[in-house]
Scaffold this motif. Structure first.
Motif, PDB file in Angstrom:
ATOM      1  N   LEU A  63       0.833  -1.203   0.000  1.00 60.28           N
ATOM      2  CA  LEU A  63       0.000   0.000   0.000  1.00 60.28           C
ATOM      3  C   LEU A  63       0.868   1.253   0.000  1.00 60.28           C
ATOM      4  CD1 LEU A  63      -2.744  -1.130   2.551  1.00 60.28           C
ATOM      5  CD2 LEU A  63      -2.770  -1.314   0.057  1.00 60.28           C
ATOM      6  N   ARG A  64       1.971   1.182   0.713  1.00 63.45           N
ATOM      7  CA  ARG A  64       2.878   2.328   0.815  1.00 63.45           C
ATOM      8  C   ARG A  64       3.510   2.655  -0.542  1.00 63.45           C
ATOM      9  NH1 ARG A  64       6.063   0.503   6.279  1.00 63.45           N
ATOM     10  NH2 ARG A  64       7.183   2.465   5.937  1.00 63.45           N
ATOM     11  N   VAL A  65       3.968   1.625  -1.245  1.00 61.26           N
ATOM     12  CA  VAL A  65       4.595   1.814  -2.562  1.00 61.26           C
ATOM     13  C   VAL A  65       3.552   2.236  -3.607  1.00 61.26           C
ATOM     14  CG1 VAL A  65       5.782   0.619  -4.461  1.00 61.26           C
ATOM     15  CG2 VAL A  65       6.532   0.271  -2.103  1.00 61.26           C
ATOM     16  N   HIS A  66       2.378   1.605  -3.553  1.00 65.50           N
ATOM     17  CA  HIS A  66       1.341   1.948  -4.526  1.00 65.50           C
ATOM     18  C   HIS A  66       0.861   3.394  -4.359  1.00 65.50           C
ATOM     19  CE1 HIS A  66      -0.064  -2.289  -6.016  1.00 65.50           C
ATOM     20  NE2 HIS A  66       1.119  -1.937  -6.475  1.00 65.50           N
ATOM     21  N   MET A  67       0.726   3.845  -3.126  1.00 68.60           N
ATOM     22  CA  MET A  67       0.313   5.239  -2.904  1.00 68.60           C
ATOM     23  C   MET A  67       1.408   6.206  -3.378  1.00 68.60           C
ATOM     24  SD  MET A  67      -2.790   5.497  -1.814  1.00 68.60           S
ATOM     25  CE  MET A  67      -3.063   4.239  -3.054  1.00 68.60           C
ATOM     26  N   GLN A  68       2.661   5.853  -3.103  1.00 71.46           N
ATOM     27  CA  GLN A  68       3.773   6.697  -3.570  1.00 71.46           C
ATOM     28  C   GLN A  68       3.781   6.750  -5.099  1.00 71.46           C
ATOM     29  OE1 GLN A  68       7.664   5.013  -3.721  1.00 71.46           O
ATOM     30  NE2 GLN A  68       8.654   6.864  -2.935  1.00 71.46           N
ATOM     31  N   ALA A  69       3.593   5.599  -5.743  1.00 77.31           N
ATOM     32  CA  ALA A  69       3.613   5.529  -7.215  1.00 77.31           C
ATOM     33  C   ALA A  69       2.463   6.329  -7.820  1.00 77.31           C
ATOM     34  CB  ALA A  69       3.540   4.073  -7.667  1.00 77.31           C
ATOM     35  N   MET A  70       1.375   6.438  -7.078  1.00 76.61           N
ATOM     36  CA  MET A  70       0.195   7.178  -7.526  1.00 76.61           C
ATOM     37  C   MET A  70       0.409   8.693  -7.379  1.00 76.61           C
ATOM     38  SD  MET A  70      -3.586   6.325  -6.048  1.00 76.61           S
ATOM     39  CE  MET A  70      -5.034   7.282  -6.494  1.00 76.61           C
ATOM     40  N   GLY A  71       1.504   9.051  -6.698  1.00 80.78           N
ATOM     41  CA  GLY A  71       1.790  10.463  -6.469  1.00 80.78           C
ATOM     42  C   GLY A  71       1.185  11.008  -5.195  1.00 80.78           C
ATOM     43  N   HIS A  72       0.701  10.091  -4.332  1.00 78.92           N
ATOM     44  CA  HIS A  72       0.054  10.483  -3.079  1.00 78.92           C
ATOM     45  C   HIS A  72       0.577   9.621  -1.920  1.00 78.92           C
ATOM     46  CE1 HIS A  72      -2.809  13.029  -5.227  1.00 78.92           C
ATOM     47  NE2 HIS A  72      -2.965  12.041  -6.088  1.00 78.92           N
ATOM     48  N   PRO A  73       1.849   9.820  -1.533  1.00 82.46           N
ATOM     49  CA  PRO A  73       2.401   8.983  -0.460  1.00 82.46           C
ATOM     50  C   PRO A  73       1.636   9.137   0.849  1.00 82.46           C
ATOM     51  CG  PRO A  73       3.885  10.816  -0.981  1.00 82.46           C
ATOM     52  CD  PRO A  73       2.826  10.789  -2.037  1.00 82.46           C
ATOM     53  N   ILE A  74       1.679   8.091   1.652  1.00 80.31           N
ATOM     54  CA  ILE A  74       0.979   8.096   2.941  1.00 80.31           C
ATOM     55  C   ILE A  74       1.691   9.047   3.902  1.00 80.31           C
ATOM     56  CG2 ILE A  74       0.375   6.661   4.950  1.00 80.31           C
ATOM     57  CD1 ILE A  74       0.105   4.294   2.905  1.00 80.31           C
ATOM     58  N   LEU A  75       0.919   9.880   4.571  1.00 80.71           N
ATOM     59  CA  LEU A  75       1.482  10.840   5.523  1.00 80.71           C
ATOM     60  C   LEU A  75       2.255  10.112   6.620  1.00 80.71           C
ATOM     61  CD1 LEU A  75      -1.499  13.325   6.098  1.00 80.71           C
ATOM     62  CD2 LEU A  75       0.307  13.456   4.390  1.00 80.71           C
ATOM     63  N   GLY A  76       3.419  10.656   6.957  1.00 80.98           N
ATOM     64  CA  GLY A  76       4.197  10.094   8.058  1.00 80.98           C
ATOM     65  C   GLY A  76       4.952   8.823   7.721  1.00 80.98           C
ATOM     66  N   ASP A  77       4.966   8.413   6.450  1.00 83.99           N
ATOM     67  CA  ASP A  77       5.681   7.191   6.069  1.00 83.99           C
ATOM     68  C   ASP A  77       7.189   7.466   6.077  1.00 83.99           C
ATOM     69  OD1 ASP A  77       6.862   4.995   4.798  1.00 83.99           O
ATOM     70  OD2 ASP A  77       5.174   4.706   3.436  1.00 83.99           O
ATOM     71  N   PRO A  78       7.944   6.792   6.966  1.00 82.89           N
ATOM     72  CA  PRO A  78       9.380   7.081   7.069  1.00 82.89           C
ATOM     73  C   PRO A  78      10.192   6.609   5.865  1.00 82.89           C
ATOM     74  CG  PRO A  78       8.789   5.247   8.499  1.00 82.89           C
ATOM     75  CD  PRO A  78       7.504   5.788   7.944  1.00 82.89           C
ATOM     76  N   PHE A  79       9.650   5.727   5.044  1.00 84.62           N
ATOM     77  CA  PHE A  79      10.375   5.199   3.889  1.00 84.62           C
ATOM     78  C   PHE A  79      10.013   5.879   2.568  1.00 84.62           C
ATOM     79  CE2 PHE A  79      10.979   0.681   5.870  1.00 84.62           C
ATOM     80  CZ  PHE A  79      11.993   1.188   6.670  1.00 84.62           C
ATOM     81  N   TYR A  80       8.742   6.165   2.375  1.00 86.16           N
ATOM     82  CA  TYR A  80       8.288   6.554   1.045  1.00 86.16           C
ATOM     83  C   TYR A  80       7.701   7.974   0.969  1.00 86.16           C
ATOM     84  CZ  TYR A  80       8.739   1.491   0.567  1.00 86.16           C
ATOM     85  OH  TYR A  80       9.213   0.202   0.583  1.00 86.16           O
ATOM     86  N   SER A  81       7.795   8.722   2.063  1.00 77.30           N
ATOM     87  CA  SER A  81       7.292  10.088   2.074  1.00 77.30           C
ATOM     88  C   SER A  81       8.421  11.018   2.501  1.00 77.30           C
ATOM     89  CB  SER A  81       6.116  10.190   3.041  1.00 77.30           C
ATOM     90  OG  SER A  81       5.746  11.532   3.224  1.00 77.30           O
TER      91      SER A  81
END
Length: 215
Positions: free
Chosen positions: A162-180
Motif C-alpha cells: 500500500l505504501r509503494v502503490h500510494m507513492q507511485a500514484m503520487g500520493h504517499p501516505i502521511l508520516g511514512d518514514p520510507f516513502y514520504s
C-alpha cells in the motif's frame, strides 16, 4: 532501522476478540509484529501476546509503523486453516490512510508489480521485469487542506504494497518514514488496518473484525 531508534509504545494489549482458536488484537503503530535482528529489537507484538497467551502462533504480519487488526492462532490447526486463507487470498482486508495531495477520481485500481529494492532494502519498488503481481483497489474519502482520506483494499499481500502503490500514484501516505519526504511532520504513519474478514477455523463462518481508525 537500528535498535537505538526503536522505542515501541508500551500500551497494554488491545484485544478485539478471543476464543478457543483465535485471538484478534489491535496492534499499535511503532511496534514490530515479530522480533527484528539484534537485541534491541526483541520487543514485539508476538512476544507480548505469548506472555499472556502461551500457545499463540503467528499467521501474518503488519509493518512496524502500521496499526490495526491482526489475527493470531491459539492452536496449530487454526494456524494452518488461517494460513491457507491468507495464502489463497480468501481474507478481505480494509485499510484507512491519509495521503498527501488531493486524489482525483472517486475509485480506482492499481496494478503495479513489486519487488525488494536490494541496494536499499527493506525498501520495495515497482519493477515491471522482476516484480510480483500487486493489486490494490482504492476509494477516495474526504479531501481537506491538501490531504485525502483513503480506503485501501489490497488484493495481494506484498511487503509495503500500500505504501509503494500510494507513492507511485503520487500520493504517499502521511508520516511514512520510507516513502514520504516529510515523515517527521507527523506523529506516526497514517495507515491503519481497519478490518479483517476471514472464515473462522471452527465451522468456517465468515466473520469481520474491526479496529477503530485512530486518526
Amino acid at each position: 532501522m537500528g535498535s537505538s531508534d526503536y522505542n515501541p509504545p508500551d500500551d497494554p494489549l488491545d484485544i478485539i476478540h478471543e476464543d478457543a482458536d483465535i485471538l484478534l488484537v489491535n496492534k499499535p503503530a511503532g511496534l514490530l509484529s515479530v522480533p527484528g535482528k539484534g537485541e534491541g529489537l526483541a520487543d514485539c507484538l508476538i512476544t507480548r501476546i505469548q506472555a499472556a497467551f502461551p500457545t499463540a502462533l503467528l499467521v501474518h504480519r503488519l509493518d512496524r509503523d502500521t496499526s490495526g487488526v491482526m489475527v493470531f492462532a491459539l492452536k496449530k490447526s487454526a494456524q494452518r486453516h488461517l494460513g491457507l486463507q491468507f495464502e489463497r487470498r480468501h481474507t478481505k482486508k480494509t485499510y484507512a490512510a491519509l495521503v498527501h495531495g488531493e486524489v482525483a477520481g472517486k475509485t480506482g485500481e492499481i496494478h503495479l508489480p513489486m519487488v525488494v529494492d536490494w541496494p536499499n532494502r527493506p525498501l520495495q519498488h515497482v519493477n515491471f521485469v522482476h516484480g510480483k503481481q500487486a493489486v490494490t483497489q482504492w476509494r477516495r474519502g474526504a479531501v481537506k487542506d491538501g490531504v485525502t482520506r483513503m480506503r485501501l483494499y489490497p488484493h495481494t499481500g506484498r511487503s509495503h504494497q500500500l505504501r509503494v502503490h500510494m507513492q507511485a500514484m503520487g500520493h504517499p501516505i502521511l508520516g511514512d518514514p520510507f516513502y514520504s519526504e516529510n515523515a517527521a511532520d507527523y506523529p506516526r504513519m497514517m495507515l491503519h488496518a481497519e478490518s479483517l474478514k476471514l472464515r473462522h477455523p471452527q465451522g468456517g463462518k465468515a466473520t469481520e473484525f474491526k479496529a477503530k481508525v485512530p486518526f
